[in-house]
Design a protein around this motif. Sequence first.
Motif, PDB file in Angstrom:
ATOM      1  N   VAL A   1      38.263 -19.380  -8.470  1.00  0.00           N
ATOM      2  CA  VAL A   1      36.830 -19.542  -8.175  1.00  0.00           C
ATOM      3  C   VAL A   1      36.613 -20.690  -7.196  1.00  0.00           C
ATOM      4  O   VAL A   1      35.852 -20.580  -6.224  1.00  0.00           O
ATOM      5  CB  VAL A   1      36.049 -19.774  -9.484  1.00  0.00           C
ATOM      6  CG1 VAL A   1      34.586 -20.072  -9.177  1.00  0.00           C
ATOM      7  CG2 VAL A   1      36.156 -18.542 -10.388  1.00  0.00           C
ATOM      8  N   GLU A   2      37.310 -21.807  -7.419  1.00  0.00           N
ATOM      9  CA  GLU A   2      37.183 -22.939  -6.500  1.00  0.00           C
ATOM     10  C   GLU A   2      37.729 -22.574  -5.121  1.00  0.00           C
ATOM     11  O   GLU A   2      37.175 -22.969  -4.094  1.00  0.00           O
ATOM     12  CB  GLU A   2      37.931 -24.144  -7.068  1.00  0.00           C
ATOM     13  CG  GLU A   2      37.342 -24.666  -8.372  1.00  0.00           C
ATOM     14  CD  GLU A   2      38.165 -25.809  -8.945  1.00  0.00           C
ATOM     15  OE1 GLU A   2      39.246 -26.102  -8.381  1.00  0.00           O
ATOM     16  OE2 GLU A   2      37.730 -26.395  -9.962  1.00  0.00           O
ATOM     17  N   GLY A   3      38.840 -21.811  -5.080  1.00  0.00           N
ATOM     18  CA  GLY A   3      39.407 -21.409  -3.803  1.00  0.00           C
ATOM     19  C   GLY A   3      38.479 -20.507  -3.014  1.00  0.00           C
ATOM     20  O   GLY A   3      38.396 -20.597  -1.780  1.00  0.00           O
ATOM     21  N   LEU A   4      37.775 -19.615  -3.705  1.00  0.00           N
ATOM     22  CA  LEU A   4      36.820 -18.757  -3.013  1.00  0.00           C
ATOM     23  C   LEU A   4      35.708 -19.574  -2.359  1.00  0.00           C
ATOM     24  O   LEU A   4      35.272 -19.287  -1.234  1.00  0.00           O
ATOM     25  CB  LEU A   4      36.223 -17.743  -4.000  1.00  0.00           C
ATOM     26  CG  LEU A   4      37.166 -16.612  -4.459  1.00  0.00           C
ATOM     27  CD1 LEU A   4      36.506 -15.797  -5.553  1.00  0.00           C
ATOM     28  CD2 LEU A   4      37.548 -15.717  -3.279  1.00  0.00           C
ATOM     29  N   GLU A   5      35.243 -20.612  -3.074  1.00  0.00           N
ATOM     30  CA  GLU A   5      34.195 -21.461  -2.506  1.00  0.00           C
ATOM     31  C   GLU A   5      34.715 -22.236  -1.296  1.00  0.00           C
ATOM     32  O   GLU A   5      34.040 -22.369  -0.269  1.00  0.00           O
ATOM     33  CB  GLU A   5      33.696 -22.431  -3.579  1.00  0.00           C
ATOM     34  CG  GLU A   5      32.612 -23.408  -3.106  1.00  0.00           C
ATOM     35  CD  GLU A   5      31.347 -22.699  -2.642  1.00  0.00           C
ATOM     36  OE1 GLU A   5      30.571 -23.310  -1.897  1.00  0.00           O
ATOM     37  OE2 GLU A   5      31.130 -21.520  -3.020  1.00  0.00           O
ATOM     38  N   THR A   6      35.956 -22.743  -1.402  1.00  0.00           N
ATOM     39  CA  THR A   6      36.558 -23.451  -0.271  1.00  0.00           C
ATOM     40  C   THR A   6      36.722 -22.533   0.929  1.00  0.00           C
ATOM     41  O   THR A   6      36.448 -22.905   2.076  1.00  0.00           O
ATOM     42  CB  THR A   6      37.924 -24.029  -0.683  1.00  0.00           C
ATOM     43  OG1 THR A   6      37.744 -24.893  -1.809  1.00  0.00           O
ATOM     44  CG2 THR A   6      38.555 -24.806   0.448  1.00  0.00           C
ATOM     45  N   LEU A   7      37.175 -21.297   0.667  1.00  0.00           N
ATOM     46  CA  LEU A   7      37.352 -20.342   1.756  1.00  0.00           C
ATOM     47  C   LEU A   7      36.017 -20.010   2.410  1.00  0.00           C
ATOM     48  O   LEU A   7      35.923 -19.848   3.636  1.00  0.00           O
ATOM     49  CB  LEU A   7      38.018 -19.080   1.190  1.00  0.00           C
ATOM     50  CG  LEU A   7      38.620 -18.111   2.206  1.00  0.00           C
ATOM     51  CD1 LEU A   7      39.767 -18.779   2.950  1.00  0.00           C
ATOM     52  CD2 LEU A   7      39.105 -16.849   1.518  1.00  0.00           C
TER      53      LEU A   7
ATOM     54  N   MET B   1      46.037 -20.902   4.736  1.00  0.00           N
ATOM     55  CA  MET B   1      46.713 -21.437   3.549  1.00  0.00           C
ATOM     56  C   MET B   1      45.900 -21.176   2.283  1.00  0.00           C
ATOM     57  O   MET B   1      46.445 -20.815   1.226  1.00  0.00           O
ATOM     58  CB  MET B   1      46.948 -22.940   3.728  1.00  0.00           C
ATOM     59  CG  MET B   1      47.948 -23.283   4.812  1.00  0.00           C
ATOM     60  SD  MET B   1      48.141 -25.062   5.041  1.00  0.00           S
ATOM     61  CE  MET B   1      48.701 -25.531   3.409  1.00  0.00           C
ATOM     62  N   GLU B   2      44.590 -21.343   2.373  1.00  0.00           N
ATOM     63  CA  GLU B   2      43.742 -21.116   1.203  1.00  0.00           C
ATOM     64  C   GLU B   2      43.757 -19.643   0.812  1.00  0.00           C
ATOM     65  O   GLU B   2      43.761 -19.307  -0.380  1.00  0.00           O
ATOM     66  CB  GLU B   2      42.316 -21.572   1.504  1.00  0.00           C
ATOM     67  CG  GLU B   2      41.407 -21.635   0.282  1.00  0.00           C
ATOM     68  CD  GLU B   2      41.894 -22.649  -0.724  1.00  0.00           C
ATOM     69  OE1 GLU B   2      41.720 -22.407  -1.936  1.00  0.00           O
ATOM     70  OE2 GLU B   2      42.454 -23.687  -0.312  1.00  0.00           O
ATOM     71  N   LEU B   3      43.793 -18.759   1.809  1.00  0.00           N
ATOM     72  CA  LEU B   3      43.828 -17.327   1.519  1.00  0.00           C
ATOM     73  C   LEU B   3      45.143 -16.952   0.830  1.00  0.00           C
ATOM     74  O   LEU B   3      45.153 -16.207  -0.159  1.00  0.00           O
ATOM     75  CB  LEU B   3      43.662 -16.538   2.819  1.00  0.00           C
ATOM     76  CG  LEU B   3      43.651 -15.003   2.689  1.00  0.00           C
ATOM     77  CD1 LEU B   3      42.528 -14.557   1.762  1.00  0.00           C
ATOM     78  CD2 LEU B   3      43.513 -14.354   4.064  1.00  0.00           C
TER      79      LEU B   3
ATOM     80  N   ILE C   1      37.260  -9.474   0.401  1.00  0.00           N
ATOM     81  CA  ILE C   1      38.323 -10.074  -0.425  1.00  0.00           C
ATOM     82  C   ILE C   1      37.723 -10.754  -1.654  1.00  0.00           C
ATOM     83  O   ILE C   1      38.234 -10.624  -2.777  1.00  0.00           O
ATOM     84  CB  ILE C   1      39.141 -11.073   0.408  1.00  0.00           C
ATOM     85  CG1 ILE C   1      39.907 -10.332   1.490  1.00  0.00           C
ATOM     86  CG2 ILE C   1      40.088 -11.870  -0.464  1.00  0.00           C
ATOM     87  CD1 ILE C   1      40.642 -11.236   2.457  1.00  0.00           C
ATOM     88  N   ALA C   2      36.621 -11.484  -1.469  1.00  0.00           N
ATOM     89  CA  ALA C   2      35.982 -12.163  -2.602  1.00  0.00           C
ATOM     90  C   ALA C   2      35.507 -11.146  -3.635  1.00  0.00           C
ATOM     91  O   ALA C   2      35.664 -11.343  -4.852  1.00  0.00           O
ATOM     92  CB  ALA C   2      34.817 -13.010  -2.108  1.00  0.00           C
ATOM     93  N   ALA C   3      34.939 -10.045  -3.146  1.00  0.00           N
ATOM     94  CA  ALA C   3      34.478  -9.016  -4.090  1.00  0.00           C
ATOM     95  C   ALA C   3      35.657  -8.420  -4.847  1.00  0.00           C
ATOM     96  O   ALA C   3      35.594  -8.200  -6.067  1.00  0.00           O
ATOM     97  CB  ALA C   3      33.721  -7.927  -3.328  1.00  0.00           C
ATOM     98  N   SER C   4      36.767  -8.149  -4.137  1.00  0.00           N
ATOM     99  CA  SER C   4      37.940  -7.581  -4.802  1.00  0.00           C
ATOM    100  C   SER C   4      38.515  -8.549  -5.827  1.00  0.00           C
ATOM    101  O   SER C   4      38.917  -8.151  -6.928  1.00  0.00           O
ATOM    102  CB  SER C   4      38.998  -7.219  -3.751  1.00  0.00           C
ATOM    103  OG  SER C   4      38.514  -6.246  -2.851  1.00  0.00           O
ATOM    104  N   ILE C   5      38.563  -9.849  -5.480  1.00  0.00           N
ATOM    105  CA  ILE C   5      39.093 -10.847  -6.420  1.00  0.00           C
ATOM    106  C   ILE C   5      38.205 -10.953  -7.647  1.00  0.00           C
ATOM    107  O   ILE C   5      38.690 -11.017  -8.792  1.00  0.00           O
ATOM    108  CB  ILE C   5      39.246 -12.196  -5.707  1.00  0.00           C
ATOM    109  CG1 ILE C   5      40.371 -12.133  -4.676  1.00  0.00           C
ATOM    110  CG2 ILE C   5      39.527 -13.315  -6.713  1.00  0.00           C
ATOM    111  CD1 ILE C   5      40.541 -13.388  -3.853  1.00  0.00           C
ATOM    112  N   ASN C   6      36.893 -10.983  -7.441  1.00  0.00           N
ATOM    113  CA  ASN C   6      35.991 -11.059  -8.592  1.00  0.00           C
ATOM    114  C   ASN C   6      36.131  -9.818  -9.473  1.00  0.00           C
ATOM    115  O   ASN C   6      36.091  -9.902 -10.709  1.00  0.00           O
ATOM    116  CB  ASN C   6      34.551 -11.204  -8.100  1.00  0.00           C
ATOM    117  CG  ASN C   6      34.286 -12.562  -7.496  1.00  0.00           C
ATOM    118  OD1 ASN C   6      34.873 -13.554  -7.935  1.00  0.00           O
ATOM    119  ND2 ASN C   6      33.436 -12.640  -6.493  1.00  0.00           N
TER     120      ASN C   6
END
Length: 461
Positions: A92-98, A53-55, A117-122
């Motif tokens: 940013v908060e979602g990445l930390e939660t994930l 869900m977070e993803l 995924i985090a690198a692509s989002i950033n």
Amino acid sequence: MKLAALTARLQQSAFAFPLAILVAGLMLAISETAYYGADSQLSTLVTMGQARMELVRLVARVTDAEAGQRGYLLTGRPEYLEPYRFASVDTVEGLETLRKLYARLGHHEAEAQRLRIAASINTKLSELGEELRLYDAGRQDSVRELLLTDIGRNHMDAIRGDAETLLASENRHIAAGIGNVFDTLLLNRIGVAAMTAISLLVVAMFLRQGRQLERERSQQQLLLQGERDRLEQEVLRRTAELTELARHLQTAREDERARLARDLHDELGALLTAAKLDVARIRPRLQQSSELQPRLAHLTETLNAGIALKRRIIEDLRPSTLDQLGLAPALEILCREFGTQAGLTVRTELSPVPLAPSSQLSVFRLVQEALNNIAKYAQASEVRVGLSSEGNRVRVSVADNGRGFDPRQIAIATHGLLGMRFRVEAERGELRVASTPGKGTLIEACLPSSAPQPEAATATS
């Protein structure tokens, strides 16, 4: 016969109780083992579901951020930046939660995919920020060239592709976890079935003794039921006696009030009137004495105050307006005087109703007590009093917009509400109190109507 003999021997055997304990221990061990296995699998599945869900929410937030940024670049309207800013912060908060969720799962392959995924989002967020910076600097041509390079689309495709790959991996893990849960449940089912078969033998050992205990319990219940019925009849009889006594005391109190009101009106009224007449006769003879005139004026005012006090006491003891004018006019006068004395706005909707004299007095006392409680505790600014006839029932209500209270926390010593309820129930009516802290109070009573009384015609005129 053989089963009965076997049961009797097992009951008398020294191994019966240890066998029962062993069976219970085995059932408990199987059940606990299956429970902890299923609990562990389910906890992992829940964490996987939260990560999925977070993803999905992260991908949606990145899409929202890009949409808000594109809207701002196309229109130049600042309100499009608000969804962009919110989505950026939430991403940013979602990445930390994930990160925390996958750290809890401990899947190395999924963790590597998450990092991509985090690198692509950033990278995508940096691209959006750079385009906004160029646009705010007035370099629209540079922004357009950057948009035409399809860098943003490539980043989003990379994010979506990595997310779909990670979701597919999680789906495989979830399917495997669900299979493990079903295997654990099946093992538990087999173990419980086996232990149940064994426990049936143990249960059969105590059936005979259980039936004997049941017969003894039934006899005791019959004895207790007989005693309970006797006590209930005694309670009903005592309750009826106390109710009749309370009704008699209530009637006697009202009769005593009426007698005191008559005595005050006749005897004290006669004395005060005679004293006032004497002052009126003396006044002409003392016209020449300027020293006594103020004293006579003060004496007259004192007598007038005494007469007014006498009238208020009589009205409190027995409202004469109720006997002379009827219920609706009496309530109208009561509400008007209460509003004047308390400085509140009192709105009335009063209609002539057919009520017996005792019911009229009960309704008047109920409204009077409710208004007194409002003046003491409610801290209200507006009061509404209603009186109407609905079929064969008469409804009276008093509502205020004061501070209210919690009806479940009413103290036992609140005799005002208890007195209202008794008066209404004595007339075969029902009382309802509805209140919420900070939202006012509603007191509503519903009484059976009677044949039309002369009061109704008087109130109509």
